[in-house]
Design an enzyme around this catalytic site. Structure first.
Site, short mmCIF file in Angstrom:
data_model
loop_
_atom_site.label_atom_id
_atom_site.label_comp_id
_atom_site.label_asym_id
_atom_site.label_seq_id
_atom_site.Cartn_x
_atom_site.Cartn_y
_atom_site.Cartn_z
N GLY A 14 30.09 9.44 33.49
CA GLY A 14 28.80 9.02 33.32
C GLY A 14 28.97 7.36 33.44
O GLY A 14 29.43 6.82 34.26
N TYR A 15 27.47 6.91 33.08
CA TYR A 15 27.22 5.37 33.61
C TYR A 15 28.21 4.49 33.28
O TYR A 15 28.96 3.70 33.84
CB TYR A 15 25.86 5.26 33.18
N ASP A 62 33.62 21.10 28.23
CA ASP A 62 32.60 20.80 27.21
C ASP A 62 33.58 20.71 25.93
O ASP A 62 34.06 21.56 25.63
CB ASP A 62 31.80 22.10 27.07
N SER A 129 26.22 1.93 19.27
CA SER A 129 25.12 1.56 19.94
C SER A 129 24.61 0.54 18.81
O SER A 129 24.57 0.76 17.43
CB SER A 129 24.13 2.48 20.28
N TYR A 154 19.37 10.59 18.00
CA TYR A 154 20.60 9.99 18.88
C TYR A 154 21.13 8.91 18.28
O TYR A 154 22.57 8.97 17.88
CB TYR A 154 20.06 9.56 20.23
N LYS A 158 25.21 8.25 16.52
CA LYS A 158 26.16 7.20 16.40
C LYS A 158 26.57 6.49 15.03
O LYS A 158 27.67 6.45 14.71
CB LYS A 158 25.71 5.97 17.24
N PHE A 183 24.51 -3.44 22.94
CA PHE A 183 23.13 -3.83 22.93
C PHE A 183 22.31 -3.08 24.30
O PHE A 183 22.34 -1.83 24.09
CB PHE A 183 22.85 -5.26 22.87
N ASN A 184 21.73 -3.68 25.11
CA ASN A 184 21.30 -2.79 26.17
C ASN A 184 21.95 -2.93 27.40
O ASN A 184 21.60 -3.99 28.28
CB ASN A 184 19.59 -3.52 26.46
N ASN A 204 14.84 4.33 29.87
CA ASN A 204 15.11 2.93 29.72
C ASN A 204 14.32 2.08 30.82
O ASN A 204 13.88 2.40 31.81
CB ASN A 204 16.65 2.63 29.87
N GLY A 302 8.88 3.55 17.39
CA GLY A 302 10.57 3.06 17.26
C GLY A 302 10.92 1.87 17.75
O GLY A 302 11.97 1.38 17.59
N ASP A 303 9.95 1.49 18.73
CA ASP A 303 10.32 0.30 19.06
C ASP A 303 10.42 -0.91 18.12
O ASP A 303 9.53 -1.18 17.43
CB ASP A 303 9.50 -0.06 20.48
C1 WQD Z 1 13.57 -1.72 26.28
C2 WQD Z 1 12.40 -2.41 26.09
C3 WQD Z 1 10.68 -0.62 25.53
C4 WQD Z 1 10.78 1.70 29.08
C5 WQD Z 1 17.66 2.23 23.89
C6 WQD Z 1 18.30 2.85 22.95
C7 WQD Z 1 19.67 2.15 22.61
C8 WQD Z 1 20.65 1.91 24.10
C9 WQD Z 1 19.74 1.12 24.86
C10 WQD Z 1 21.97 4.01 24.10
C11 WQD Z 1 11.64 -1.81 25.05
C12 WQD Z 1 10.26 -1.27 27.22
C13 WQD Z 1 10.98 0.81 28.34
C14 WQD Z 1 9.53 1.68 30.05
C15 WQD Z 1 8.83 -0.35 28.49
N1 WQD Z 1 20.98 3.51 24.52
N2 WQD Z 1 10.18 -0.22 27.92
N3 WQD Z 1 8.50 0.83 29.48
O1 WQD Z 1 14.70 1.03 23.54
O2 WQD Z 1 15.85 -1.13 23.68
O3 WQD Z 1 17.27 0.87 23.65
O4 WQD Z 1 18.45 1.75 25.36
O5 WQD Z 1 22.76 3.58 23.53
O6 WQD Z 1 20.44 3.21 21.87
O7 WQD Z 1 17.71 2.84 21.84
O8 WQD Z 1 15.97 0.28 25.61
O9 WQD Z 1 15.28 0.23 28.01
O10 WQD Z 1 14.28 1.90 26.29
O11 WQD Z 1 13.30 -0.30 26.14
O12 WQD Z 1 7.87 -1.07 28.29
O13 WQD Z 1 9.10 2.65 30.55
O14 WQD Z 1 11.56 -2.07 27.47
O15 WQD Z 1 9.25 -0.59 24.70
O16 WQD Z 1 10.89 -2.89 24.42
P1 WQD Z 1 15.85 0.21 24.03
P2 WQD Z 1 14.63 0.58 26.85
#
Ligand code: WQD
Length: 342
Positions: A14-15, A62, A129, A154, A158, A183-184, A204, A302-303
């Site tokens: 995976g990534y 699996d 996460s 999800y 975690k 984080f991200n 993402n 959820g954001d």
């Molecule tokens: C980032 C920002 C969106 C897509 C998630 C998971 C977290 C982790 C990382 C696994 C937000 C905005 C996004 C789009 C947008 N994953 N956005 N348009 O939600 O912070 O975290 O990924 O562990 O657990 O929750 O990351 O990249 O989805 O969003 O505007 O098409 O970009 O609203 O503010 P997030 P994200």
């Protein structure tokens, strides 16, 4: 007889897993990958070999199939530690299919823990996460921030996984666990041979941006610009995947050298810097020397407005600090996207 420490990496195609395997090999570890290829490609194994010159052992399995997992672990003797990435991770999909996510992510963990305890594998690094913090009351987030119920099944898998691991650590003094709260993670290896390959429409931000720029998507939807932040768009702590995986090797060495101060430790893996969605868009336009087609739309459920780490504990205990900046992260993603589509 290999004197190398042997590390089992679940989800190693995976990534994050594949970048970790590269870093482990560079640090002279022997790696065994278990992956069910449900969200990754076998080609990644060849690309890891192209980067490192070493082809890691790969077992397609699996983790919900305990018998198969037991056969693999029994056959591959003397594993020194496990790094567990294998899990379903699409936030939106987990809301639609909670049972699938709980069954896969929790059953896989329980099978892995049960089987490895049968073979005295006592060291465990867990891919967690920052989503376990829910809506943070205080920023920047430290490991002392209380966890809250995450917004998605999800994220809850975690949180539940960490609680399972903590209970086992409390009852089994030989069991050592380090949970790493990401984080991200964004970006790709400098070779552009490995990177993020989301199945279907990316959830993402950055993969969606690069796929829009390369013409795979018509435009990026920016989910709201009416948040209480300087430019109205949400702020996140983006961290380069290569910085992230270097922290995994540091954590593994801490564990193998018996330097843990308790047998269940948690570390935030972030840069400590927050960037807004518009910051990311503008940085992408600068790096790629092109305008990005985007539209401001409604908020996404959820954001949260802001989420960024206090990464001091990892700096102090793991002697680790993220080094790459936002431009580095975005440039590596863009180069990967262009190469991956060739
Ligand atoms: C980032 C920002 C969106 C897509 C998630 C998971 C977290 C982790 C990382 C696994 C937000 C905005 C996004 C789009 C947008 N994953 N956005 N348009 O939600 O912070 O975290 O990924 O562990 O657990 O929750 O990351 O990249 O989805 O969003 O505007 O098409 O970009 O609203 O503010 P997030 P994200």
């Amino acid at each position: 007889m290999s004197s190398k420490k042997k590390i089992l990496v679940t989800g190693g195609c995976g990534y994050i897993g594949s970048h970790t395997v590269v870093e482990l090999i560079h640090n002279n570890f022997e790696v065994i990958i278990i992956d069910d290829l449900s969200n990754s490609s076998i080609q990644t194994i060849n690309n890891i070999e192209k980067i490192t010159g070493i082809k890691p052992l790969f077992c397609e399995c699996d983790l919900k199939n305990k018998k198969h997992l037991d056969n693999i672990i029994r056959y591959n003797k003397n594993i020194d530690a496990t790094i567990h990435f294998a899990a379903y991770k699409a936030v939106g999909e987990s809301v639609k299919k909670p049972l699938t996510y709980y069954q896969n992510n929790i059953t896989s963990l329980l099978n892995l823990l049960e089987v490895q305890s049968n073979y005295n594998i006592d060291n465990f690094i867990f891919s967690s996460s920052a989503t376990v913090y829910g809506h943070p009351k205080k920023l920047p987030i430290t490991e002392k921030n209380k966890t809250q119920r995450p917004f998605s099944p999800y994220g809850n898998t975690k949180k539940i996984a960490e609680e399972i691991l903590e209970d086992i650590a409390n009852s089994e003094k030989n069991f050592s666990c380090i949970s790493l709260r990401y984080f991200n993670p964004i970006g790709a290896h400098e070779s552009s041979l490995i990177g993020e390959l989301p199945n279907g429409i990316p959830n993402n931000l950055l993969p969606y941006i690069t796929q829009t720029a390369i013409g795979l998507r018509e435009k990026l939807s920016v989910f709201g610009n009416d948040y209480p932040t300087p430019d109205g768009t949400p702020i996140r702590d983006y961290i380069h995947v290569v910085d992230l995986v270097k922290a995994h090797v540091k954590a593994l060495k801490r564990q193998l050298n018996n330097q843990q101060e308790s047998n269940f430790e948690i570390f935030n893996l972030g840069t400590g810097n927050g960037y807004s969605v518009m910051d990311v868009i503008k940085t992408f336009e600068k790096v790629a020397s092109r305008k990005l087609n985007y539209e401001i739309v409604d908020r996404r459920n959820g954001d949260v407005p802001e989420l960024y780490a206090n990464a001091n504990l990892a700096k102090e205990k793991l002697c680790w600090k993220a080094e790459k900046n936002l431009e580095d992260m975005i440039r590596s993603s863009w180069e990967w996207e262009q190469k991956a589509r060739k």
